[in-house]
Design an enzyme around this catalytic site. Sequence first.
Site, short mmCIF file in Angstrom:
data_model
loop_
_atom_site.label_atom_id
_atom_site.label_comp_id
_atom_site.label_asym_id
_atom_site.label_seq_id
_atom_site.Cartn_x
_atom_site.Cartn_y
_atom_site.Cartn_z
N CYS A 87 0.84 -1.20 0.00
CA CYS A 87 0.00 0.00 0.00
C CYS A 87 0.88 1.25 0.00
O CYS A 87 1.40 1.66 1.05
CB CYS A 87 -0.93 0.00 1.21
SG CYS A 87 -2.02 1.44 1.28
N CYS B 255 -0.53 4.10 2.14
CA CYS B 255 -0.37 3.90 3.58
C CYS B 255 1.06 4.15 4.04
O CYS B 255 1.31 4.82 5.05
CB CYS B 255 -0.76 2.48 3.98
SG CYS B 255 -2.38 1.94 3.40
N ASP B 256 2.02 3.57 3.31
CA ASP B 256 3.39 3.51 3.80
C ASP B 256 4.38 4.43 3.07
O ASP B 256 5.51 4.59 3.53
CB ASP B 256 3.90 2.07 3.70
CG ASP B 256 3.06 1.11 4.53
OD1 ASP B 256 2.50 1.55 5.55
OD2 ASP B 256 2.96 -0.08 4.17
#
Length: 306
Positions: free
Chosen positions: A131, A134-135
């Site tokens: 992701c 997300c990261d």
Amino acid sequence: MIELAVIGGGPAGLTAALYAARAGRSVAVFEGSGFGGQITLSPLVENYPGLGAVSGMELGDRMYAQAEAAGAELTFSGVQRIERNTDGTFLLETEDGPVSARAVIYAAGAKPRTLGLPGEEELVGRGVSYCALCDGPFFDGQGVAVAGGGNTAFQDALYLADICRHVTLIHRRDSFRADPILVAQAAERGNLTLLPSTVVEGLESAGGRLSGLMLRNTETGEASHLPVSALFQAVGQLPESRLAQALGVPVDEAGFIAAGENCATPVPGVFAAGDIRAKGVRQLTTACADGAVAALAACRICSQRA
């Protein structure tokens, strides 16, 4: 008989259980592996409104505790089969025996398709990610790579190019499946390199974190090494829709459940929530939103069947 059975204990399933339990419904969540879903693999979650920074594991634990405190029954028991009874209710064959329910929320989720490399699983959350949204911010100013050749891979690469020092997009074929406009945008970015006809053959690590990739050109056979801090894999998702399909719930060509924003499937009394649902954005917040929508709709069904 319970009123609502939730299949899957990730954010969507736990949110559904919370909302249904608070509405006074008898609800049970069936999870055969581990509660919390994929979010538990994230070392730090910073994009969930109102919480600031929290580990994915802690967030999953909080969701579990909140649903349980509301009165939901949470069981480490997988569902092996579902069938619809003639009266419209459902029979679930679980690892702990049969359970009857008036409505079902299917929130079994999807798991990322992996590259299947040695050491890949151990490096998830330590440089290997599925992701970018997300990261990606954890690798601000660093060199990273994206594996994949479709729209998701290019969208990830373009997003990361705004954050990271350099992005290398690696694709095993000699041409890309992404929309031409995305390919053109990527080609224009000075800090984004496209590597077609290339596969990742190995992962290198230092201090327990990803440090580089071993690559091979599929046309020439030439091997090379690429130092990176992260590898974002965008090679597809594997939806866990087998049980729903057996129940007659339609899915799209990729196996995701075809349910609209109301989360209702064409099978009366069955709702789809979270990453299993066919949709454009799969994030923690959208999974929780699905859970709430599905739960409230399922509660109405339960009232009609009481």
